[in-house]
Write a protein that holds these residues in place. Structure first.
Motif, PDB file in Angstrom:
ATOM      1  N   LYS A 183       0.779  -1.278   0.030  1.00  0.00           N
ATOM      2  CA  LYS A 183       0.193  -0.059  -0.031  1.00  0.00           C
ATOM      3  C   LYS A 183       1.039   1.186  -0.078  1.00  0.00           C
ATOM      4  O   LYS A 183       2.095   1.107   0.555  1.00  0.00           O
ATOM      5  CB  LYS A 183      -0.868   0.145   1.167  1.00  0.00           C
ATOM      6  CG  LYS A 183      -1.983  -0.842   1.035  1.00  0.00           C
ATOM      7  CD  LYS A 183      -3.143  -0.038   1.126  1.00  0.00           C
ATOM      8  CE  LYS A 183      -4.494  -1.110   0.823  1.00  0.00           C
ATOM      9  NZ  LYS A 183      -5.562  -0.325   0.461  1.00  0.00           N
ATOM     10  N   GLU A 184       0.400   2.374  -0.268  1.00  0.00           N
ATOM     11  CA  GLU A 184       1.103   3.619  -0.264  1.00  0.00           C
ATOM     12  C   GLU A 184       1.456   4.170   1.052  1.00  0.00           C
ATOM     13  O   GLU A 184       0.253   4.058   1.727  1.00  0.00           O
ATOM     14  CB  GLU A 184       0.188   4.453  -1.124  1.00  0.00           C
ATOM     15  CG  GLU A 184       1.193   5.992  -1.447  1.00  0.00           C
ATOM     16  CD  GLU A 184       0.656   7.043  -2.140  1.00  0.00           C
ATOM     17  OE1 GLU A 184      -0.678   6.852  -2.407  1.00  0.00           O
ATOM     18  OE2 GLU A 184       1.174   7.939  -2.085  1.00  0.00           O
TER      19      GLU A 184
ATOM     20  N   SER B   7      -0.544   1.701   5.100  1.00  0.00           N
ATOM     21  CA  SER B   7       0.697   0.578   4.611  1.00  0.00           C
ATOM     22  C   SER B   7       1.117  -0.128   5.982  1.00  0.00           C
ATOM     23  O   SER B   7       0.402  -0.456   7.007  1.00  0.00           O
ATOM     24  CB  SER B   7       1.731   1.518   4.207  1.00  0.00           C
ATOM     25  OG  SER B   7       2.877   0.662   3.682  1.00  0.00           O
TER      26      SER B   7
END
Lengths: 350, 168, 194, 120
Positions: free
Chosen positions: A70-71, A242
């Motif tokens: 994930k970012e 994240s």
């Protein structure tokens, strides 16, 4: 000037143990997330995750992979160093607690060396657990504050006051156990239970108080006010994404695992096998270690199941109910339990 | 000259304690100050463990880091104090304060010169004075009255805090 | 005086809780007994895409615009389905068949535009009953989900059944149980409600 | 470790605390510096306690005397004193912070320079 004199074998042995326990904690935490979803599904007549691998057993890996890729977002208005420190602290304190727990009977090598299945059998034993737990508040507080979001801050302050409040009855309930063992060393607490029977027999009330407080310390339902989704959006980790979010979530499950281990050790005889005298089996020490370790793990799994079971049964407490329960119900009960225990011990001594 | 692990740890912990104590008074943000103070307390706890005062080390963490500093953090977060709201003293006053503190340190250290510094602290067998059993026995026999009085002090402090903090 | 509807009505008890009640332990135990009993019950859900619940023969799903055996569209854009539709989900525009289009449309008039708004449709099947040309019928497919409202307005292309000559396999697949369905329909049946 | 090392360390911590009290205007930070000074004293007390303990045991061993409980207990007073200092510090912090919060409620600041209103 010569080099330091260091017992390299001891260091090797302890680091193996430490890495083993950390790995175990991660593994258990991963599969507790899976169990959480499965148990939730079963209790609600559903099936739960069953897509990743047979019965969905690779689900935690998929979740972990998702979190990894994930970012990573760090809000501009946040306090960056503290924003990073928060989840790290949560994780560190969660992992540190496992140092004093005796995981199995000591393993005796062929050479006659005794290898304790415990990272450190320190003098203050259970007090060390308490000190680390009391520091665990910072992970939540720092993370919540550094996010620079009022919901996060509210959740962090709730979480901190909840954890500080419930430490008191927890400590008081524990003191009754310490009266019985006369030592804070975890190994001696287990030894006393192997000799005289589990503490749960003598301390049912103390155990219930301890268990309720453990729920509150782990921020589990019915005390998951720091994460109250419908009042505080998502709680103290709202701004996290994240792997930082993953750290917070993981730390919660590791905390659950360790508190289950502490409860099993304090009240359910630790690695003791119930109803049998295992010393008479004449097994070699390796197998004794393995068996006692699996017995402890069975007890821990039972507690983890109860944690999940409670989560999917009881709705969240209101904040005033939580504080009332902690200060007005549990502390008097714990004091009562302590005084009764002390009186009975004095009477028996006479 | 041999260097033992104790010595290495002493120097590391001393540097950590002094550095974080300096950061406490120099950080602009009060929350950072609190966190540095917690770091100071941790390194002091480390010193206690080196001095085999295990009980005090743990109590120091539980009481200071786990309770007192949480209170500080709580108050600072609730008041929403940050770098902008932090009142700053005049530069000259700051300098004067630093010089005064430095002079104090100088005088105190200079007064040590006349002291015989032969006494050393070593780890000895049976040096378990800081262990919980020994301290507990001492605390609940010789010092049981002060102990009970301190509990009354606690109670009165609690009542006092509630009374002060209550809104009229 | 209130009317008693059932015998299950319970007087609300507003007494303050006793100390034992206020630690909630007994009630929590009761709740936990209930949830644990669900652990051993039969699961209410199924593994959906692999397993589907059986539906009745007359169950109505997504609409299909029919073609005849040569692949010509049955619809003549008479508008009876749109009139019959209680949800007003159907719109259409008629056009005249030009010379050379005989292989496309069965009769002289055809639907140039035929749209069904699946958000409005209530799957009542009245359009199917109204159609004199056997051009529209409701299949056994569940209407799929979509991200946009636009996606729920099914155009003629979405609704038409595959060409029986050009794509016989897809046609057979799309036909599904339609053959049997039609058989049922063609048999004289007495409506349940007059 | 020579005891002087510990003395100098605690003196340095104590002086840092004093500098903090002199240079900061935030009442909470001043309060924290007082805690720092208390801790410096605690450290010194523990070091002295350990020193006395070591000296007593060593003296007994040198004179070939039996090591009794009393000898092993030498210096424990210092640590018990530290324990009491911590107790008093905790009590002090609760009341002190309550006062600061009250002050903040009234004058919306934790600046000690505003506190001179107490004079009038």
């Amino acid at each position: 000037m010569h080099l330091l004199v260091i017992d390299w074998w001891l260091i090797l042995e302890k680091s193996l143990l430490i890495f083993g326990i950390i790995g175990l904690s991660f593994f258990i935490a991963m599969y507790t997330t899976y169990a959480e979803r499965k148990v939730a599904a079963w209790l609600q007549d559903r099936r739960g995750p069953n897509r990743a691998g047979p019965f969905g057993i690779f689900q935690p890996l998929a979740d972990g992979g998702k979190l990894f890729f994930k970012e990573e977002i760090i809000p501009l208005a946040s306090n960056k160093p503290l924003f990073i420190l928060g989840p790290a602290l949560a994780m560190i304190t969660a992992l540190l607690t496992s140092t004093v727990i005796p995981w199995a009977t000591p393993f005796i090598t062929k050479g006659g060396d005794v290898i304790a299945m415990q990272v450190a059998d320190v003098d203050m034993g259970i007090l060390l657990v308490f000190s680390i737990v009391s520091v665990g508040v910072y992970g939540i507080m720092i993370g919540g504050w550094a996010s620079n979001n009022k919901f996060s801050l509210m959740a962090a302050i709730r979480g901190a006051s909840q954890m500080v409040s419930y430490e008191l009855p927890m400590g008081l309930a524990l003191i009754a156990v310490l009266f019985m063992t006369g030592s804070l060393k975890m190994s001696e607490i287990v030894g006393n239970q192997i000799e005289n029977g589990w503490h749960i027999i003598y301390q049912p009330l103390g155990f219930i108080i301890f268990f309720v407080c453990a729920l509150a310390e782990c921020n589990r339902t019915p005390f998951d006010l720091p994460e109250a989704e419908n009042e505080l959006n998502f709680g103290y980790h709202q701004e996290y994404s994240s792997m930082k979010l993953g750290f917070y979530l993981f730390a919660e499950y590791i905390n659950m695992f360790i508190s289950s281990a502490v409860m099993a050790t304090l009240y359910f005889g630790g690695y003791d096998i119930p109803f049998v005298n295992e010393a008479s089996w004449g097994l070699n020490s390796f197998w004794m270690t393995v068996i006692s370790f699996s017995v402890l793990m069975a007890k821990i799994s039972f507690f983890l199941f109860v944690f999940l079971w409670i989560r999917w049964t009881i709705p969240r407490f209101r904040y005033d109910q939580l504080m009332n329960l902690g200060w007005k119900k549990l502390i008097p009960l714990a004091l009562l339990n302590m005084i009764i225990t002390a009186a009975v011990i004095l009477l028996l001594k006479k | 000259m041999t260097i033992t692990i104790t010595q290495i740890l002493f120097w590391i912990l001393s540097v950590a304690a002094l550095f974080s104590a300096l950061m406490v008074i120099t950080s602009k943000n009060p929350v950072h100050s609190v966190l540095w103070l917690i770091a100071t307390f941790f390194s002091i706890s480390g010193h206690y463990i080196l001095l085999s005062a295990q009980f005090l080390a743990v109590v120091n963490i539980i009481v200071y880091a786990g309770a007192i500093m949480v209170l500080f953090l709580f108050v600072i977060m609730l008041m929403n104090l940050n770098r902008e709201t932090e009142p700053q003293k005049n530069r000259w006053i700051k300098m004067a304060g630093a010089i005064a503190g430095g002079c104090l340190l100088l005088v105190l250290v200079a007064s040590l010169k006349n002291v015989e510094s032969a006494s050393t602290i070593e780890d000895v067998k049976g040096g378990d004075v800081g262990f919980i059993k020994r301290l507990g026995k001492e605390l609940f026999s010789t010092y049981v009255v002060p102990f009970e009085i301190s509990s009354i002090l606690f109670l009165s402090a609690m009542v006092g805090a509630v009374v002060i903090g209550k809104k009229e | 005086m209130s009317v008693q509807l059932t015998n299950r009505a319970k007087q609300v008890d507003r007494k303050p809780m006793t100390f034992l009640e206020s630690i909630y332990l007994w009630n929590i135990m009761k709740g936990m007994a209930i949830t644990i009993s669900h652990l051993f019950r039969k699961k209410a859900t199924i593994n959906y895409p692999e397993q589907t619940r059986s539906v009745s023969k007359v169950w109505r799903g997504l609409h299909v615009l029919n073609r005849d055996a040569e692949g010509r569209e049955n619809c003549t854009a008479c508008g009876l389905c749109a009139v019959a539709c209680p949800a007003e989900a159907i719109t259409m525009e008629a056009a005249e068949r030009l010379p050379g289009e005989e292989h496309l449309y069965r009769e002289e008039k055809y639907a140039a535009k035929y749209e069904i708004n699946m958000l409005r449709c209530i799957f009542c099947g009245l359009c199917e009953e109204a159609c004199p040309k056997d051009a529209i019928y409701l299949s056994q497919t569940i209407a799929p989900s979509n991200y946009a409202r636009k996606g729920f307005i099914y155009k003629k292309g979405d609704l038409l059944i595959p060409h029986p000559v050009n794509e016989p396999e897809a046609y057979q697949k799309a036909l599904g149980e339609k053959a049997d369905n039609n058989k049922i329909k063609k048999e004289p049946t007495i409506p349940e409600t007059a | 470790m020579p005891i002087t090392h510990y003395i100098i360390l605690s003196l340095a911590l104590f002086s840092i605390g004093i500098v903090g009290v002199l240079t900061r205007r935030n009442a909470i930070i001043i309060f924290m510096c007082i805690e720092l000074m208390l801790n410096a004293v605690n450290l010194l007390l523990v070091a002295f306690s350990k020193m006395h303990n070591y000296a007593a045991i060593k003296a007994a061993a040198d004179q070939k005397l039996p090591i009794t409980e009393a000898i092993l207990n030498t210096g424990s007073e210092g640590q018990i004193f530290v324990f009491f200092i911590m107790v008093v510090a905790a009590a002090e912090v609760t009341v002190g912070l309550a006062i600061i919060v009250m002050m903040y409620r009234n004058i919306h600041s934790v600046d000690v320079n505003f506190l001179n209103r107490l004079k009038h």
